[in-house]
Motif scaffolding. Sequence first.
Motif, PDB file in Angstrom:
ATOM      1  N   LEU A   1      18.901   4.132 -25.352  1.00 18.82           N
ATOM      2  CA  LEU A   1      18.905   4.058 -23.893  1.00 18.82           C
ATOM      3  C   LEU A   1      19.548   2.761 -23.423  1.00 18.82           C
ATOM      4  O   LEU A   1      20.307   2.751 -22.440  1.00 18.82           O
TER       5      LEU A   1
ATOM      6  N   TYR B   1      15.405   7.415 -17.182  1.00 23.27           N
ATOM      7  CA  TYR B   1      14.758   8.297 -18.153  1.00 23.27           C
ATOM      8  C   TYR B   1      13.656   9.079 -17.455  1.00 23.27           C
ATOM      9  O   TYR B   1      12.809   8.501 -16.776  1.00 23.27           O
TER      10      TYR B   1
ATOM     11  N   THR C   1      13.057  -1.365 -23.460  1.00 24.73           N
ATOM     12  CA  THR C   1      14.320  -1.193 -22.749  1.00 24.73           C
ATOM     13  C   THR C   1      14.564  -2.360 -21.785  1.00 24.73           C
ATOM     14  O   THR C   1      13.629  -3.014 -21.338  1.00 24.73           O
TER      15      THR C   1
ATOM     16  N   VAL D   1      17.765  -0.229 -17.516  1.00 23.34           N
ATOM     17  CA  VAL D   1      17.149   1.083 -17.747  1.00 23.34           C
ATOM     18  C   VAL D   1      16.023   1.296 -16.743  1.00 23.34           C
ATOM     19  O   VAL D   1      15.071   0.514 -16.673  1.00 23.34           O
TER      20      VAL D   1
END
Length: 290
Positions: free
Chosen positions: A150, A166, A189, A194
């Motif tokens: 990610l 996400y 992350t 992210v």
Amino acid sequence: MITRRNFIINTSLAGAAVLALPSLAFSMNKKEIGLQLYTLREELPKNVKETLEKVAASGYTTVETYGFSIKDQFWGLSPIEVKKILDENKLKAVSGHYNLGSFLYDGNTAELIAAIEAAKILQSEFLTVPWVDEPFRKSIDDYKKIASRLNQAAKMCNDAGLKLAYHNHDFEFQKHNEVTGYEILLNETDKNLVYFELDLYWVVRSGNDPLKLFKANPGRFKMWHVKDMDKKNAALNTEIGSGSINFKPFFKEARQSGLVHFFVEQENNFAINSFKSVKTSCDFISKELI
């Protein structure tokens, strides 16, 4: 007569009132209501133009796409063709769910690169990862690997002028040696690259509280899926306002969440048909939540 002094006083009071009421501040700044188009997965591939016309007529101004692939593009249409239909209906695809092929598992970037290009053509803000296949999420190490992927995808998105998000289900909240997969994703992350699309239904279904997540991770949940839970069968959805989830406390904390966009989603259990259901949900949100 309104003097400059009275204007300043009244403006200050209004500003204080907005700060005291986060839900009011949210409703003043964000009147858009979005729809995750997966809700209309039976209708959309048959007639994209007619389906999107009905989405706009139901009161939605933003959408979240799904189903893109290098081979089939969007339901047989190119991103350019889809963008044209969206524009004709004054709809903005601010986010899209992109599966990214095998990227999360082996690092193959072919589908990711294609997804980024599609999202750019649609002028989206977010490229959202919707799912992780079961064989690849069985351990802490698996989730750490996903988090690393990610981060890599987020850098590529950032370079292209996009943000990566996400989207969760309930499996991320299963514990692995006393830590959940979701905790690993949040902690491993890059907070500046992210972001997370919180599916409120799946958080509640997993036995967790979105408000606690907001408090522990302020600003990270830039998007939500607003999906209600049937009162008799928790495995089923229903129209917003007809189920067992009270969304008002969540919307009151929209600012703490970091909310920028939210999308209605209903995967099943439509009262009459899917179009009437999405209209019912839109009307309820407009009148009761924002």
